[in-house]
Enzyme design. Structure first.
Site, mmCIF file in Angstrom:
data_model
loop_
_atom_site.group_PDB
_atom_site.id
_atom_site.type_symbol
_atom_site.label_atom_id
_atom_site.label_comp_id
_atom_site.label_asym_id
_atom_site.label_seq_id
_atom_site.Cartn_x
_atom_site.Cartn_y
_atom_site.Cartn_z
ATOM 1 N N ARG A 1 0.843 -1.191 0.000
ATOM 2 C CA ARG A 1 0.000 0.000 0.000
ATOM 3 C C ARG A 1 0.878 1.241 0.000
ATOM 4 N NH1 ARG A 1 -5.739 -0.422 0.392
ATOM 5 N NH2 ARG A 1 -5.625 1.822 0.600
ATOM 6 N N LYS B 1 7.792 -12.931 2.166
ATOM 7 C CA LYS B 1 7.564 -13.609 0.882
ATOM 8 C C LYS B 1 8.770 -13.436 -0.036
ATOM 9 C CE LYS B 1 2.724 -12.561 1.530
ATOM 10 N NZ LYS B 1 1.714 -11.513 1.336
#
Ligand code: F58
Length: 796
Positions: free
Chosen positions: A533, A644
């Site tokens: 974001r 990740k």
């Protein structure tokens, strides 16, 4: 006949059956959509057997159940996930091949279910996957938004939002449960009758359940995600219709539906705020009723509830669940307030995801009291009870004309947790300092994690195959086995295979970008990725300022020996967050100029990919060389993207913030590019009133980059477009972009240097993979089960 061949023909039949009887199509005329639906139904059938068996076992064993209440579940696409979890990739490929269909094309036809904003929602989705993989009896509760997070596109570099419409096509994964409906109320009065206090709401609405099975690894267990949709109690006013007022006749239905229409509507106006609070109550109250109904179906003694039920509040959005449960137990079922409070306290737990003061939920008590008059009284009684037990303190959930959802959740909860070691520590020292002093055992840490099924096994098949070839398949649900890769890292042949995987992934991303955006990326260059974001604390502007300074330096010396880079950005800005939107536009304007500059474009490319979502993340993360985790220290609660990337063999350039701290500890400081101030240095630095100007005066590169914002270099048609960004950074710079710039520049040059030695880089990247096993959400969920819920796996 070999087993695989038999099942594959069985599956082929199942696919054809669904195409014919569910979709009503002849294979000759079926579209991709029909094939995708047929395939989804065939896969769903396989899930349902496991699902029914798991549900049956949960009832039989009557163990403790976990309920995860979350406003957001950012689940993304489900078809590929289902195929991987059921280990059916080969079977599906064969069946589709047989009909001349390409599996990738079919999978790409599925819309991305964006029922969340960012990390918090994606964490909830990873948790569902892990709960099922572990076999913990659990249920996720949320809202079935008709429109998920908006779609982002760019017009002249500016973010433009349009509605997300994932439910326009039928969603094959859900089961509508018209029989599971609860009537809920808002507003009205509190009345006193025969010594009892009762709430008489003025407005009624129904919540209807939609269930999605969530299958764990290898289908050993399946839990349920239950999402609530708004329905009118009295959908259609025949009187009004007959009188000719057709619009008014359908109004009830339309109003009821708005409650589950959009994810987090703009709350800058009063109507938006009210809708958000209604959404929170709507799904929390429906979930509590459902939980109590299920408990009642098996037990008589409500005092047993904390032994059978653990409720996790994902942030404060479902915090009203506490007072609502208290209201039911006390007002409706007649328990004493103290007993009811004890039961509620025994069930509820709260996860905090942010320390940013502006993000801590607070409601104006007038609005709150108008919608939920009885709950406001109950909150006062919770405060009184807390004050009675700790009379020397005045901390309360309701004060200064506001209802403070963080304080409320803390006081009601049995356990409160942060999402990384640093964040938990800061919670104790800052936002919850006084409450923590009163309840020193309440706060615990559960560092976030990510599901290795989606975030390695399925999104990075090349790396998954290499790992499985090397250490077997056990790592998929026991991620710490990745450690066993370490001895291979010195092996030249193995490292070459590892490098090939990364370079194939980069090629795949480059072809996607070329096809979808017409930009040709240099795959020899380092892929430097910042995806999240848009927020000032995440400092995308630090990244682009460094890129500008770097571009200026390359231009000064175009024949220098530069390390080529492709800077990739993606992320959405909240609709009303103008500064973040201007940063997007700046990055797009920089990209336009820099990518067209013949003198520099071999060394530096910049691209902002639109509409960041789970599916795009699945493409980008496996292709990244460098992961940008550059938030102002103390501001990012944990981060999960950072995990990740490391797991997929990207190196991190990052601050000591959130879970970066733990990533660096585990992968080793020599395999992590650290820069920037520490959290306490950040607080000190802010005391210096001219911190930004000092930093600018001390670093000519920074001064020059800021000047380029002021002189219209990137917006010649509108030279003043970015002056306010330069001004903000010079005169206020709350997030200390300027103060961290020089050290960031230094770290980036170290990154350049390291990338020039491909073999060494690959070793460092492989060590990141081998040492990231701890960041599995399976580990996180085991932590919650043991430290918070007291729940057990039902898998033998
Ligand atoms: C995120 N919070 C944190 N909030 O920022 C991130 O550090 C952490 O890793 C992640 O939670 C999971 O713990 C977050 O995503 C939101 O999206 C809010 C949702 C409600 C509206 C305001 C944003």
């Amino acid at each position: 006949m070999p087993r695989k061949a038999r099942t594959s023909s069985e599956f082929r039949d199942a696919l054809l059956k669904h195409l014919t009887y569910t979709m009503g199509k002849d294979p000759e005329h079926a579209q991709f959509f029909d094939w995708r639906m047929a395939l989804s139904h065939a896969i769903r059938d396989r899930m349902v057997d496991h699902w029914v068996a798991s549900t049956r076992k949960t009832y039989e064993q009557d163990g403790k159940r976990v309920y995860y209440l979350s406003m957001e579940f950012l689940i993304g696409r489900l078809l590929e996930d289902g195929i991987f979890n059921l280990d059916m990739v080969e079977e599906v490929k064969e069946a589709l091949d047989h009909f001349g269909m390409d599996m990738r094309t079919i999978l790409n036809d599925e819309p991305d279910a964006a029922l969340g904003n960012g990390g918090l929602g994606r964490l909830a989705a990873c948790f569902l996957d892990s709960l099922s993989t572990i076999g913990c009896p659990a249920m996720g509760y949320g809202i079935r938004y008709e429109n998920g997070l908006f779609k982002q596109s760019f017009v002249d570099g500016r973010q433009v939002e349009s509605p997300e419409t994932w439910l326009q096509e039928p969603h094959p994964w859900e089961f509508e449960r018209p029989e599971v409906r609860f009537t809920l109320g808002f507003g009205g009065d509190v009345i006193y009758e025969n010594g009892k206090t009762l709430w008489r709401p003025a407005e009624l609405i129904q919540a209807e359940a939609f269930d999605t099975p969530i299958i764990g690894w290898q289908g050993k267990w399946a839990n349920t995600l239950r999402l609530w949709a708004g329905r009118a109690v009295d959908p259609f006013d025949l009187g009004l219709f007959n009188a000719g007022d057709f619009a008014a006749a359908a109004e009830h239905e339309a109003l009821a539906r708005t409650i589950s229409r959009v994810l987090y509507p703009e709350d800058s106006n009063e109507a938006g705020k009210e809708l958000r609070l209604k959404q929170e109550f709507f799904f929390s109250a429906a979930s509590i009723r459902d939980i109590l109904r299920r408990f009642d179906s098996q037990h008589d003694d409500i005092r047993m509830l904390p032994k059978k039920v653990a409720i996790q509040l994902n942030d404060t959005h479902p915090a009203i669940a506490g007072p609502e449960m208290l209201r039911i137990l006390h007002d409706e079922r007649g328990l004493s307030f103290e007993d009811a409070l004890e039961i509620v306290h025994g069930c509820m737990n709260y996860t905090n995801h942010t320390l940013l003061p502006e993000a801590l939920e607070r409601w104006d008590e007038r609005l709150f009291g108008r919608l939920l008059p009885r709950h406001l009284q109950i909150i006062d009684r919770i405060d009184d009870a807390h004050y009675k037990a700790h009379p020397h303190r005045t901390l309360s959930a309701r004060s200064d004309g506001q209802v403070k959802m963080g304080e409320l959740s803390f006081i009601v909860a049995n356990r409160v947790n942060g999402v990384s070691a640093l964040h938990t520590d800061l919670m104790k020292k800052t936002v919850f300092r006084e409450l923590h002093e009163l309840h020193p055992d309440r706060i615990v840490n559960e560092t976030n994690g990510v599901t290795p099924r989606r975030w390695l096994h399925s999104c990075n098949p090349g790396l998954s195959r290499l790992i499985t070839d090397t250490i077997g398949e056990g790592w998929v649900d026991d991620l710490e086995q990745l450690e066993r890769l370490e001895p291979l890292i010195g092996d030249k042949a193995w490292i070459e295979r590892f490098e090939t995987v990364k370079s194939d992934n980069k090629q795949a991303l480059a072809s996607y970008v070329a096809q979808t955006h017409g930009v040709k990326l240099n795959t020899e260059a380092m892929f430097d990725v910042q995806i999240k974001r848009m927020h000032e604390y995440k400092r995308q502007h630090l990244n682009i300022l460094e890129a500008i300074a770097h571009w200026q330096e390359i231009k000064d010396n175009p024949n220098g020996d530069w390390t080529p880079r492709v800077k990739i950005f993606a992320g959405k800005a909240a609709q009303g967050y103008h500064f973040a939107k201007d940063i997007i536009r700046l990055i797009n304007d920089v990209a336009k100029l820099v990518n067209a500059d013949a003198a520099t474009r071999d060394y530096l490319q910049v691209i902002f990919l639109p509409n960041y979502n789970v599916t795009l993340a699945e493409r980008l993360i496996p292709a990244a060389d460098l992961s940008e985790q550059i938030s102002t220290a103390g501001k990012e609660a944990s981060g999960t993207g950072n995990m990740k990337f490391a797991l997929n063999g990207a190196l991190t350039v990052g601050t000591l913030d959130g879970a970066n701290v733990e990533i660096r500890e585990r992968v080793g400081p020599e395999n992590f590019f650290l820069f920037g101030m520490l959290a306490d240095e950040v607080m000190q630095r802010r005391m210096i009133h001219d911190h930004a100007q000092q930093a600018i005066n001390a670093d000519p590169r920074l001064a020059r980059a800021l000047n380029a914002l002021r002189d219209g270099t990137f917006s010649p048609e509108d030279p003043g477009r970015y002056t306010h960004i330069a001004d903000n950074l010079t005169w206020s710079d709350y997030f200390l972009v300027c103060s961290d710039f020089s050290d960031y520049w230094r770290a980036q040059r170290e990154v350049d240097e390291a990338y020039r030695n491909p073999e060494k880089w690959a070793e460092m990247a492989a060590l990141n993979v081998a040492r990231s096993g701890w960041f599995s959400s399976d580990r996180t969920i085991r932590g919650y089960m043991c430290d918070i819920w007291g729940a057990e796996s039902l898998l033998a």
